[in-house]
Design a protein around this motif. Structure first.
Motif, PDB file in Angstrom:
ATOM      1  N   TRP A   1       0.832  -1.208   0.000  1.00 10.28           N
ATOM      2  CA  TRP A   1       0.000   0.000   0.000  1.00 10.28           C
ATOM      3  C   TRP A   1       0.873   1.267   0.000  1.00 10.28           C
ATOM      4  O   TRP A   1       0.382   2.364  -0.254  1.00 10.28           O
ATOM      5  CB  TRP A   1      -0.957  -0.029   1.192  1.00 10.28           C
TER       6      TRP A   1
ATOM      7  N   ALA B   1       0.511   4.969  -6.597  1.00  6.71           N
ATOM      8  CA  ALA B   1      -0.786   4.680  -7.217  1.00  6.71           C
ATOM      9  C   ALA B   1      -0.606   4.352  -8.689  1.00  6.71           C
ATOM     10  O   ALA B   1      -1.337   3.539  -9.246  1.00  6.71           O
ATOM     11  CB  ALA B   1      -1.728   5.867  -7.029  1.00  6.71           C
ATOM     12  N   ALA B   2       0.380   4.964  -9.329  1.00  7.96           N
ATOM     13  CA  ALA B   2       0.608   4.710 -10.751  1.00  7.96           C
ATOM     14  C   ALA B   2       0.898   3.233 -11.004  1.00  7.96           C
ATOM     15  O   ALA B   2       0.399   2.641 -11.967  1.00  7.96           O
ATOM     16  CB  ALA B   2       1.763   5.571 -11.256  1.00  7.96           C
TER      17      ALA B   2
ATOM     18  N   LEU C   1       0.191   0.736  -8.782  1.00  8.80           N
ATOM     19  CA  LEU C   1      -0.960  -0.048  -8.311  1.00  8.80           C
ATOM     20  C   LEU C   1      -2.062  -0.077  -9.355  1.00  8.80           C
ATOM     21  O   LEU C   1      -2.716  -1.101  -9.568  1.00  8.80           O
ATOM     22  CB  LEU C   1      -1.492   0.527  -6.990  1.00  8.80           C
ATOM     23  N   GLU C   2      -2.248   1.058 -10.027  1.00 12.16           N
ATOM     24  CA  GLU C   2      -3.259   1.096 -11.081  1.00 12.16           C
ATOM     25  C   GLU C   2      -2.958   0.039 -12.150  1.00 12.16           C
ATOM     26  O   GLU C   2      -3.867  -0.571 -12.714  1.00 12.16           O
ATOM     27  CB  GLU C   2      -3.266   2.493 -11.705  1.00 12.16           C
TER      28      GLU C   2
ATOM     29  N   TRP D   1     -10.322  -0.346  -5.712  1.00 13.26           N
ATOM     30  CA  TRP D   1      -9.149  -0.012  -4.911  1.00 13.26           C
ATOM     31  C   TRP D   1      -9.233  -0.655  -3.534  1.00 13.26           C
ATOM     32  O   TRP D   1      -8.218  -0.985  -2.931  1.00 13.26           O
ATOM     33  CB  TRP D   1      -9.008   1.513  -4.798  1.00 13.26           C
TER      34      TRP D   1
ATOM     35  N   GLN E   1      -6.576  -3.052  -1.897  1.00 13.08           N
ATOM     36  CA  GLN E   1      -5.987  -2.780  -0.580  1.00 13.08           C
ATOM     37  C   GLN E   1      -6.000  -4.037   0.297  1.00 13.08           C
ATOM     38  O   GLN E   1      -5.044  -4.317   1.008  1.00 13.08           O
ATOM     39  CB  GLN E   1      -6.762  -1.641   0.106  1.00 13.08           C
TER      40      GLN E   1
ATOM     41  N   ASP F   1       1.533  13.428  -6.314  1.00 15.63           N
ATOM     42  CA  ASP F   1       0.928  13.152  -7.618  1.00 15.63           C
ATOM     43  C   ASP F   1       0.572  11.674  -7.709  1.00 15.63           C
ATOM     44  O   ASP F   1       0.574  10.981  -6.694  1.00 15.63           O
ATOM     45  CB  ASP F   1       1.838  13.623  -8.760  1.00 15.63           C
ATOM     46  N   TRP F   2       0.290  11.223  -8.895  1.00 17.39           N
ATOM     47  CA  TRP F   2      -0.160   9.844  -9.049  1.00 17.39           C
ATOM     48  C   TRP F   2       0.977   8.857  -8.781  1.00 17.39           C
ATOM     49  O   TRP F   2       0.752   7.660  -8.625  1.00 17.39           O
ATOM     50  CB  TRP F   2      -0.763   9.658 -10.440  1.00 17.39           C
ATOM     51  N   GLY F   3       2.184   9.365  -8.721  1.00 11.41           N
ATOM     52  CA  GLY F   3       3.322   8.530  -8.379  1.00 11.41           C
ATOM     53  C   GLY F   3       3.538   8.431  -6.873  1.00 11.41           C
ATOM     54  O   GLY F   3       4.435   7.746  -6.412  1.00 11.41           O
ATOM     55  N   THR F   4       2.705   9.112  -6.098  1.00 13.67           N
ATOM     56  CA  THR F   4       2.784   9.048  -4.634  1.00 13.67           C
ATOM     57  C   THR F   4       2.164   7.752  -4.143  1.00 13.67           C
ATOM     58  O   THR F   4       1.312   7.168  -4.809  1.00 13.67           O
ATOM     59  CB  THR F   4       2.042  10.271  -4.050  1.00 13.67           C
ATOM     60  N   SER F   5       2.598   7.330  -2.965  1.00  6.53           N
ATOM     61  CA  SER F   5       2.111   6.047  -2.443  1.00  6.53           C
ATOM     62  C   SER F   5       0.615   6.101  -2.164  1.00  6.53           C
ATOM     63  O   SER F   5       0.078   7.134  -1.748  1.00  6.53           O
ATOM     64  CB  SER F   5       2.847   5.687  -1.164  1.00  6.53           C
ATOM     65  N   ALA F   6      -0.031   4.964  -2.368  1.00  7.43           N
ATOM     66  CA  ALA F   6      -1.468   4.886  -2.103  1.00  7.43           C
ATOM     67  C   ALA F   6      -1.757   5.195  -0.643  1.00  7.43           C
ATOM     68  O   ALA F   6      -2.803   5.772  -0.315  1.00  7.43           O
ATOM     69  CB  ALA F   6      -1.993   3.501  -2.473  1.00  7.43           C
ATOM     70  N   ALA F   7      -0.831   4.836   0.250  1.00  3.11           N
ATOM     71  CA  ALA F   7      -1.053   5.095   1.681  1.00  3.11           C
ATOM     72  C   ALA F   7      -1.229   6.585   1.947  1.00  3.11           C
ATOM     73  O   ALA F   7      -2.085   6.993   2.731  1.00  3.11           O
ATOM     74  CB  ALA F   7       0.125   4.546   2.494  1.00  3.11           C
TER      75      ALA F   7
ATOM     76  N   LEU G   1      -2.005   8.881  -0.485  1.00  2.58           N
ATOM     77  CA  LEU G   1      -3.165   9.351  -1.254  1.00  2.58           C
ATOM     78  C   LEU G   1      -4.466   9.058  -0.516  1.00  2.58           C
ATOM     79  O   LEU G   1      -5.398   9.868  -0.522  1.00  2.58           O
ATOM     80  CB  LEU G   1      -3.174   8.714  -2.643  1.00  2.58           C
TER      81      LEU G   1
ATOM     82  N   TRP H   1     -11.288   7.252  -6.147  1.00  4.26           N
ATOM     83  CA  TRP H   1      -9.904   7.265  -6.606  1.00  4.26           C
ATOM     84  C   TRP H   1      -9.812   7.912  -7.983  1.00  4.26           C
ATOM     85  O   TRP H   1      -8.802   8.530  -8.326  1.00  4.26           O
ATOM     86  CB  TRP H   1      -9.336   5.845  -6.622  1.00  4.26           C
TER      87      TRP H   1
END
Lengths: 454, 454, 454, 454
Positions: free
Chosen positions: A174, A178-179, A181-182, A196, A200, D173-179, D181, D196
């Motif tokens: 996690w 996000a890039a 994970l997407e 999502w 998770q 940005d979208w390259g940031t961790s999902a945690a 975000l 999301w």
């Protein structure tokens, strides 16, 4: 140390080069891809090299499907091997197969497109472009089979570049971007990720997800595997996919179940990493959790139903023999004298007919896995993959995946392929050289009773 | 995201594999390198693949010089191309040069050692091992010229792997790891780094050092360039090398002087990055310091003295013509009627004879740079490198490097090769296609007077 | 995620602010530090806040020693507590010690300089400036004792900021930046680092070096410890400092010897991390090397010689009792009837007189460590540090450091203070509450014989 | 350099300490929090220090709401200031207000809980625990107002620790961790993030999101701001929130609109970073996009409707004067003679009555912003925040947010507060010292007509 990633710098170099070349973007159509490729191969300076490579990539990215085909044909002909030169080299080699003539033959038999691909790689994001190009090409091969020589070159190059020695294993969790994970959401095709929140759960503390990355593609997982830390070897997919399943304390787990493995980049088809991935992840998890005693998959048998309906595989004779005394109850319960039809009917409501159908299904599945072959190797591709990795068939689980595709393809059955590090080598050898299907003790015993019936 | 570098994981996989193979280290001699290589190429499982690759690397690292030669010979013969198979493929291709026969020919003409090298790369630090292997091989080529086919394969592979598209430009400064900085000290051969203090001055805020790295070799710079931010185009190396030179405020600089460029890995000889590096660094510095107006090198002319003493280059006739009226004063001052001997003598104390020797030296150096050729290209390798990059000869500086090698090889002369981004392309083309030596306006003028004298 | 370190951004904010304030650098003297500090404390906007903070830092960095003293006096008076306001608050509190009056008292008793220091921290590199300020202030305290209230404020703030909860333990090795390694060379004062080669040996694979860092000072180690992985508990410093000592395979080590620990930033004096550091490093190494059985220091006893010569500590009576029968041989060998003088003489050539001097020296050192006190605690500061950490005195090693300071201060003796995790707590308590000196079994036995002689 | 984050190491140290203390987790209730806190404050060794701190954190995390209140009361009393000691110190200070007595007074007036909080910070994740503790405490203050002295201590400490000099600005940005975000999704309260996909649009290439982080809380944004790159100053929130809005090429943008700013950690209430954040982000974006001409917010006026209905603010007299000739048409259109009721009715279908209501609404909003005050400062908190930052009111946009809360609170109106770097300082000063409301030229003109009507 400050790291100036090439991308940014190359963009500038490319910008300047483009200016020099008069390749302004408002002038896109002025230069044909052929001329660009020829220029890229020619004695142009480095500055224009990067610029030209970028133009080629840009050009390609804007092409329609038919223009791409035309481009591939161009690669096949205009940038293909020089037949006459090869003939000349061949003649000299036959005359005297010495090192010089050998090297000359090799040199001349490498087509210009190889060099072209290598030069395109200089472009910002060149490697992405080349991988995408091969994905397009693979899609076209069925209709344009002559392009397979072009594909042979692309694959050859990509195989060198994606040598496993360069790949990096990374844990995905996690805390991953996000890039990336997407991309997992997009590429997971074994057990689709619904949301999502679903993702998770699959990345919670009792799960592990690992991927291989190439250093030049830091945001593109090449292949990833999903594993669950559980108590006891899983016999059903449902608890692994259900977002509501309580999170287990990893310290309490004794087993790792690999429940999904997915390739991501279509353009890398035929360049396999999967085998390597499972073993590395198992090694990694064995280190992290010394208490883990069992590494196993929970896998579909995706061609089982197709095989059942294939009278060349499950012949009438084999079916009758395998079902034995169960034949009649099945037909009676289904009210249908056609065996296959009867089985299909009962499988519509499997749990209702569990007592009638369970034993015969076990036998059919075991026979399928152990006996159904294509060129001496397992008919089932998933079985082939794990067995050739050195795993063994540990257990056959009925009613293990009642979801759509699970029922349609695998009759709800899932198989545990177990990975025992000490046995990899011997199992692999026995499988490769002697076509031996490795089975757990219990399945071996069952199999002895079935063997003669196939 | 946690990154599990392959090295560590692969070590474990390799450990296990070694156990399986009975390749315990106390048993080193039990398995020959030939058997290991054959095993690595064979249908062994992945686990043993990594283990075997590591054993090969280990084995190799312990070899004596003569054992290495024997190993290379093995690669040349046992793992070389299959002549008979090639002949068969060649015959089929001549019969029908269709795609299938073409691909078959290419496949069969690739020797087994190619695949072997690719598999060795799977070992932990496999790439380092392969680069080191080629360094050894290059050292042996003079005595064992037949090994050049093996080198051709290694070079081919390394060229693919070290494609510039994969290289990363990184700035090197005092914040860089000592492990990398130590390599700079070891690899700097143009102007040796005397001490860590010397190095620290070269990395001060009015200096820039950049290197290319390959992602799989994060601690090994492949090539690095040293640049100084200065006021005005440098005409002497001393201020650039002197640790005591005051540090300039970079904002006050108007020029960048590249004063050293060094390749690091001998095993990558013939795979050039230098050209690309200078241009990228120039682009980078132009962005960082918009006030910089001039990018230039300060370079030796390392073959000048050798050329002067070579009567086929500087013929008696040319010398006499170029020196003209200066001939007599030189011989008189030196008390020697042999021109070359006279010049040599005066160069022993150059500053003492500056007024006599300066003008003639300028003429000789310009003639050398512009007229002395080898196969139509500049005789001087440094001149060739920068001119083929699209730079121009901006200025010839006398008494610019009075240190040992500077005097011995270049007669104390250093040249500014100037990089003007807008001219790269045209200069490069003119040089490559028309052998044109690009000169600054002033040197062009001087050259017109000399031209007919050569 | 791209990280924009505050430094860079703050510089811009500061630049703009400076423009607004007319604080151009050519105009440095125009604004007094007092005005700047007042402005920084006042209701200025944020933009000028950062700019003002930077100006204060800049101003300070250019001050002469006497200007700094003047600045500190300013902090003491102009930015000190408001006495009248405190008296008013005190009166109200005495009247009614309720929360409001309590909070008011606390608020008013905090001097303006506290807020000032907090605001200076906003400047780029503000924290470095404040730490440097305190270093200067500490240097001035001896001559200007009234400034200790200013120091109390600075120390209070730095103690909050450098709370151990924020510190990060980092391993230092040859892969660490030269900028940080250079600081090790500068700050190592226990056993000076002679050269980069010396440092490299101390960072080899059989050594470990760890430091605490504060996240806001990523290039400034606060404290570092050097440890050696060895076989058996070291009894001499020479093998640990000798660059030529062969590198041990860490897997073969059974002991960790901490042989140097150094604080780096003078401005953080009195804010101790050392105790914490040794224990964390021991924990870390115990994890990395499960085979390590012993954690110990090899430490000087820096006040031993001074104590020997101090007749209030080693009284005539004690000396005579402790030396017993050895008294005469010592005086005879030295040809001097003064005991201390005799010992000094023999220590000039210690190894020559080993048989005469060894036993008495052991006794004197043990008596010194166990009995010489200052306010009930060990007279020796190194002994105090390790004993209060919960370590025990394991062994006294004679002739263990024959280098200059080692002989001069410690008579060549070094002590192993052993860290046994299970005993920390009890040892620490016994030491703190009961002044108990923890000794190894063997030393305890020896001590019983000595005890009554002191 | 390998970085061993303290967390991991501290856990080990803590583990050992817990063992020593007999603080096994199965024994949780055995030790009361009071005893733990006393132990943590006492002369325990470091090892137990970390262990004890962790136990306190663990204990706290398991407390019920009422247990937490009890704990806070304990902090207030048992760990509060020592009243008698203060009185004694106070007396001595009054007798002689010298440095010693001053320092003694300060020392004694600091309650034990301050030290306790500092020691809790040593625990793994201690800082998170303390921030969470303050969030709980703030929630309890309304019911337990005496606890505000405890809060004063916590706030004091957190203010020191979260000094802006330590904060790091990071782009999200979208390259940031999902945690991280996920936290944005949770904390965004101005314009809720629906999904999301919504978030992804807000992080597209024509958007920028920045946050402040504390180095010890790398996964916890403290505050974040969302900005849009647009053409022209936005007059409506819809295009900024609509996922379908086409992504603008950032190079085409001329304006940056800050449309949301959110604090994340309730426990840091009263420690403001917002002002600093907007300015730093503006500085950052000005650098990235030199073409940006305008920096502005698009903000609600959340207390407008409440003010309209407050007869002490919008008195009958003022309303009548401000509405003038528009009064009658409004009442007629609404069929209601009560002005406020009439306005409310028309606002139910604002666009239907645009021609009647637009002008009067503009006037009411401007009057509200410029004239409605609370203690001489703007009644509206958002206006107060931006004006005190030095921004000016640029434009009032009607029908700019028709969504639920936008209509309910702000009557659909949104305001552009414009940030002009060169004016920050003067605006801020004028606002702080002279209560001046800065208006754009156009609004100034409008305001002159209104001024006398309030």
């Amino acid at each position: 140390m400050k790291s100036l990633w090439l991308g940014r710098v190359k963009d500038s170099v490319a910008d300047r080069g483009r200016d020099l070349l008069g390749l302004r973007s408002h002038n896109k159509t002025a230069v044909s891809i052929e001329k660009l490729c020829l220029a890229l191969l020619s004695e142009k300076g480095e500055a224009s090299g990067t610029a030209l490579a970028r133009e080629v990539v840009l050009h390609y990215s804007r092409m329609s499907q038919s223009e791409k085909i035309a481009f591939f044909e161009l690669l096949n002909t205009r940038f293909g091997p020089d037949e006459e030169a090869i003939i000349r080299a061949v003649d000299r080699y036959k005359e005297s197969p010495d090192p010089d003539n050998y090297l000359a033959l090799r040199k001349v038999s490498e087509p210009a497109r190889q060099k072209l691909f290598r030069r395109i790689n200089i472009a910002p994001n060149g490697i992405q472009a080349i991988v995408a190009m091969r994905a397009d090409l693979l899609g076209a091969l069925a209709s344009y089979p002559d392009l397979r020589v072009v594909d042979a070159d692309l694959k050859y190059l990509l195989k060198a570049w994606f040598n496993r020695g360069f790949l990096v294993l990374q844990r995905i969790d996690w805390g991953t971007s996000a890039a990336i994970l997407e991309k997992l959401i997009n590429y997971e095709s074994v057990h689709e990720i619904q949301s999502w929140e679903d993702l998770q759960r699959r990345l919670a503390s009792d799960r592990r997800c690992f991927a291989f990355f190439h250093p030049a593609l830091p945001d593109d997982p090449l292949i990833f595997v999903e594993a669950a830390l559980v108590k006891g070897m899983s016999d059903s997919i449902e608890p692994l996919l259900d977002e509501k399943t309580p999170v287990l304390n990893p310290a309490d787990a004794d087993s790792v179940i690999f429940y999904s493995i997915n390739n991501c980049l279509k353009g890398l088809r035929g360049i396999s990493f999967g085998n390597f991935l499972i073993k590395q992840v198992a090694t990694e998890l064995a280190r992290e959790f010394p208490g883990i005693k069992l590494f196993s998959t929970l896998s579909p048998i995706p061609l089982f139903k197709r095989a059942l309906n294939n009278p060349e595989i499950f012949t009438e004779e084999r079916l009758v023999a395998l079902l034995g005394d169960d034949l009649k109850p099945i037909c009676d319960a289904a009210g249908d004298q056609n065996v296959m039809a009867a089985i299909e009917k009962l499988l519509d409501e499997p749990l209702l007919h569990e007592d009638i159908i369970a034993d015969p299904l076990q036998r059919l599945a075991l026979a399928y896995l152990a006996c159904a072959k294509r060129e001496d190797k397992p008919y089932d591709p998933v079985a082939f993959f794990h067995l050739s990795n050195g795993a063994r068939i540990e257990r056959i689980n009925l009613f293990a995946n009642m979801r759509g595709r699970g029922m349609e393809e695998s009759a709800g059955i899932m198989v545990n392929y177990r990975y025992i590090p000490d046995d990899f080598e011997a199992n692999h050898e026995a499988f490769v050289h002697h076509n031996r299907i490795n089975l757990s003790k219990k399945l071996q015993k069952n199999f002895r009773a079935l063997h003669s019936l196939w």
